[in-house]
Design a protein around this motif. Structure first.
Motif, PDB file in Angstrom:
ATOM      1  N   ASP A   1       0.833  -1.211   0.000  1.00 43.10           N
ATOM      2  CA  ASP A   1       0.000   0.000   0.000  1.00 43.10           C
ATOM      3  C   ASP A   1       0.864   1.256   0.000  1.00 43.10           C
ATOM      4  OD1 ASP A   1      -2.372  -1.476   0.117  1.00 43.10           O
ATOM      5  OD2 ASP A   1      -2.565  -1.278   2.287  1.00 43.10           O
ATOM      6  N   LYS A   2       1.829   1.292   0.911  1.00 41.78           N
ATOM      7  CA  LYS A   2       2.696   2.465   1.031  1.00 41.78           C
ATOM      8  C   LYS A   2       3.510   2.684  -0.239  1.00 41.78           C
ATOM      9  CE  LYS A   2       3.248   2.227   6.040  1.00 41.78           C
ATOM     10  NZ  LYS A   2       4.214   1.967   7.124  1.00 41.78           N
ATOM     11  N   PHE A   3       4.049   1.594  -0.780  1.00 40.46           N
ATOM     12  CA  PHE A   3       4.864   1.717  -1.988  1.00 40.46           C
ATOM     13  C   PHE A   3       4.036   2.261  -3.155  1.00 40.46           C
ATOM     14  CE2 PHE A   3       6.237   0.125  -6.073  1.00 40.46           C
ATOM     15  CZ  PHE A   3       7.516   0.675  -6.143  1.00 40.46           C
ATOM     16  N   ILE A   4       2.850   1.703  -3.361  1.00 37.49           N
ATOM     17  CA  ILE A   4       2.008   2.130  -4.487  1.00 37.49           C
ATOM     18  C   ILE A   4       1.617   3.596  -4.336  1.00 37.49           C
ATOM     19  CG2 ILE A   4      -0.237   1.790  -5.629  1.00 37.49           C
ATOM     20  CD1 ILE A   4       1.871  -0.338  -6.381  1.00 37.49           C
ATOM     21  N   LEU A   5       1.310   4.031  -3.125  1.00 38.84           N
ATOM     22  CA  LEU A   5       0.974   5.448  -2.916  1.00 38.84           C
ATOM     23  C   LEU A   5       2.161   6.359  -3.215  1.00 38.84           C
ATOM     24  CD1 LEU A   5      -1.216   5.312   0.315  1.00 38.84           C
ATOM     25  CD2 LEU A   5      -1.939   5.969  -1.984  1.00 38.84           C
ATOM     26  N   LYS A   6       3.346   5.985  -2.743  1.00 47.66           N
ATOM     27  CA  LYS A   6       4.544   6.786  -3.036  1.00 47.66           C
ATOM     28  C   LYS A   6       4.833   6.805  -4.541  1.00 47.66           C
ATOM     29  CE  LYS A   6       6.986   6.295   1.334  1.00 47.66           C
ATOM     30  NZ  LYS A   6       8.208   5.760   1.980  1.00 47.66           N
ATOM     31  N   PHE A   7       4.682   5.655  -5.169  1.00 49.87           N
ATOM     32  CA  PHE A   7       4.880   5.555  -6.614  1.00 49.87           C
ATOM     33  C   PHE A   7       3.925   6.497  -7.341  1.00 49.87           C
ATOM     34  CE2 PHE A   7       3.154   3.731 -10.528  1.00 49.87           C
ATOM     35  CZ  PHE A   7       4.282   3.732 -11.331  1.00 49.87           C
ATOM     36  N   SER A   8       2.663   6.481  -6.941  1.00 52.18           N
ATOM     37  CA  SER A   8       1.638   7.312  -7.561  1.00 52.18           C
ATOM     38  C   SER A   8       1.986   8.796  -7.455  1.00 52.18           C
ATOM     39  CB  SER A   8       0.293   7.046  -6.894  1.00 52.18           C
ATOM     40  OG  SER A   8      -0.660   7.997  -7.281  1.00 52.18           O
ATOM     41  N   ARG A   9       2.431   9.197  -6.289  1.00 49.50           N
ATOM     42  CA  ARG A   9       2.792  10.611  -6.087  1.00 49.50           C
ATOM     43  C   ARG A   9       4.033  10.993  -6.897  1.00 49.50           C
ATOM     44  NH1 ARG A   9       2.025   9.440  -0.175  1.00 49.50           N
ATOM     45  NH2 ARG A   9      -0.213   9.713   0.125  1.00 49.50           N
ATOM     46  N   LYS A  10       5.040  10.145  -6.851  1.00 51.18           N
ATOM     47  CA  LYS A  10       6.304  10.452  -7.531  1.00 51.18           C
ATOM     48  C   LYS A  10       6.128  10.566  -9.042  1.00 51.18           C
ATOM     49  CE  LYS A  10      11.069   9.568  -8.116  1.00 51.18           C
ATOM     50  NZ  LYS A  10      11.610  10.888  -8.192  1.00 51.18           N
ATOM     51  N   PHE A  11       5.357   9.655  -9.629  1.00 45.28           N
ATOM     52  CA  PHE A  11       5.236   9.589 -11.083  1.00 45.28           C
ATOM     53  C   PHE A  11       3.892  10.112 -11.600  1.00 45.28           C
ATOM     54  CE2 PHE A  11       8.535   6.501 -10.012  1.00 45.28           C
ATOM     55  CZ  PHE A  11       9.547   6.905 -10.874  1.00 45.28           C
ATOM     56  N   ASN A  12       3.110  10.748 -10.704  1.00 39.71           N
ATOM     57  CA  ASN A  12       1.827  11.352 -11.082  1.00 39.71           C
ATOM     58  C   ASN A  12       0.905  10.352 -11.790  1.00 39.71           C
ATOM     59  OD1 ASN A  12      -0.006  13.465 -11.142  1.00 39.71           O
ATOM     60  ND2 ASN A  12       0.682  14.140 -13.160  1.00 39.71           N
ATOM     61  N   VAL A  13       0.638   9.242 -11.095  1.00 39.52           N
ATOM     62  CA  VAL A  13      -0.177   8.162 -11.655  1.00 39.52           C
ATOM     63  C   VAL A  13      -1.493   8.071 -10.885  1.00 39.52           C
ATOM     64  CG1 VAL A  13      -0.297   5.647 -11.927  1.00 39.52           C
ATOM     65  CG2 VAL A  13       1.819   6.856 -12.468  1.00 39.52           C
ATOM     66  N   ASP A  14      -2.594   7.993 -11.620  1.00 38.12           N
ATOM     67  CA  ASP A  14      -3.937   7.878 -11.049  1.00 38.12           C
ATOM     68  C   ASP A  14      -4.168   6.454 -10.544  1.00 38.12           C
ATOM     69  OD1 ASP A  14      -6.674   8.044 -10.454  1.00 38.12           O
ATOM     70  OD2 ASP A  14      -7.278   7.921 -12.555  1.00 38.12           O
ATOM     71  N   LEU A  15      -4.611   6.333  -9.293  1.00 36.22           N
ATOM     72  CA  LEU A  15      -4.885   5.019  -8.687  1.00 36.22           C
ATOM     73  C   LEU A  15      -6.372   4.743  -8.496  1.00 36.22           C
ATOM     74  CD1 LEU A  15      -2.275   5.035  -5.762  1.00 36.22           C
ATOM     75  CD2 LEU A  15      -2.051   3.977  -8.012  1.00 36.22           C
ATOM     76  N   SER A  16      -7.228   5.607  -8.975  1.00 39.95           N
ATOM     77  CA  SER A  16      -8.651   5.516  -8.642  1.00 39.95           C
ATOM     78  C   SER A  16      -9.307   4.198  -9.063  1.00 39.95           C
ATOM     79  CB  SER A  16      -9.417   6.698  -9.230  1.00 39.95           C
ATOM     80  OG  SER A  16      -9.303   6.726 -10.635  1.00 39.95           O
ATOM     81  N   ASN A  17      -8.779   3.520 -10.065  1.00 42.90           N
ATOM     82  CA  ASN A  17      -9.366   2.244 -10.499  1.00 42.90           C
ATOM     83  C   ASN A  17      -8.468   1.056 -10.203  1.00 42.90           C
ATOM     84  OD1 ASN A  17     -11.813   3.260 -11.594  1.00 42.90           O
ATOM     85  ND2 ASN A  17     -10.644   4.049 -13.323  1.00 42.90           N
ATOM     86  N   PHE A  18      -7.469   1.246  -9.344  1.00 41.68           N
ATOM     87  CA  PHE A  18      -6.529   0.170  -9.028  1.00 41.68           C
ATOM     88  C   PHE A  18      -7.017  -0.612  -7.818  1.00 41.68           C
ATOM     89  CE2 PHE A  18      -2.538  -1.329  -6.963  1.00 41.68           C
ATOM     90  CZ  PHE A  18      -2.159  -2.218  -7.956  1.00 41.68           C
ATOM     91  N   ASN A  19      -7.123  -1.935  -7.968  1.00 40.16           N
ATOM     92  CA  ASN A  19      -7.527  -2.811  -6.874  1.00 40.16           C
ATOM     93  C   ASN A  19      -6.296  -3.560  -6.373  1.00 40.16           C
ATOM     94  OD1 ASN A  19      -8.628  -4.603  -5.075  1.00 40.16           O
ATOM     95  ND2 ASN A  19     -10.022  -5.560  -6.530  1.00 40.16           N
ATOM     96  N   ILE A  20      -5.691  -3.029  -5.340  1.00 37.13           N
ATOM     97  CA  ILE A  20      -4.434  -3.582  -4.828  1.00 37.13           C
ATOM     98  C   ILE A  20      -4.593  -5.026  -4.361  1.00 37.13           C
ATOM     99  CG2 ILE A  20      -4.660  -2.769  -2.449  1.00 37.13           C
ATOM    100  CD1 ILE A  20      -1.600  -1.987  -2.755  1.00 37.13           C
ATOM    101  N   ASP A  21      -5.785  -5.395  -3.887  1.00 37.54           N
ATOM    102  CA  ASP A  21      -6.020  -6.757  -3.394  1.00 37.54           C
ATOM    103  C   ASP A  21      -5.956  -7.807  -4.501  1.00 37.54           C
ATOM    104  OD1 ASP A  21      -6.313  -5.854  -0.793  1.00 37.54           O
ATOM    105  OD2 ASP A  21      -8.476  -5.606  -0.987  1.00 37.54           O
TER     106      ASP A  21
END
Length: 102
Positions: free
Chosen positions: A47-67
């Motif tokens: 969870d933490k990695f994906i959020l940091k990745f999203s912020r760093k590379f300006n990537v939208d996560l709204s439709n990403f299902n991490i589970d």
């Protein structure tokens, strides 16, 4: 489609700094490296990695299902391991190219 070499190296450096500890500089990463299977990223760390990745590379996560990709914390003790989709560096690269992680 692939990232240019400079941006790809930036992605690999980010992964190494966020996931691998000191002394792991020699770990070889490629587009087929699985974050969970090969690098051991799971649960809250995923969870933490994906959020940091999203912020760093300006990537939208709204439709990403991490589970769908990563085991939650301690889930295998309670419910047994569920088959997850393999999540590789290639997925991160595609997300940077498109601006969306799906």
């Amino acid at each position: 489609m692939e990232l240019n070499e400079q941006k790809y190296q930036e992605l690999l450096s980010f992964i190494k700094s966020e996931i691998l500890g000191e002394g792991d500089e020699n770990v070889i990463l490629d587009r087929d490296t699985s974050l969970e299977d090969d690098l051991g990223v799971t649960g809250i760390d995923a969870d933490k990695f994906i959020l940091k990745f999203s912020r760093k590379f300006n990537v939208d996560l709204s439709n990403f299902n991490i589970d769908s990709y990563f085991e939650p914390e301690f889930s295998f003790w309670l419910f047994g391991r569920k088959k997850r989709k393999r999540f590789t560096i290639k997925e991160l690269e595609n997300a940077i190219l498109t601006g969306v992680l799906k």
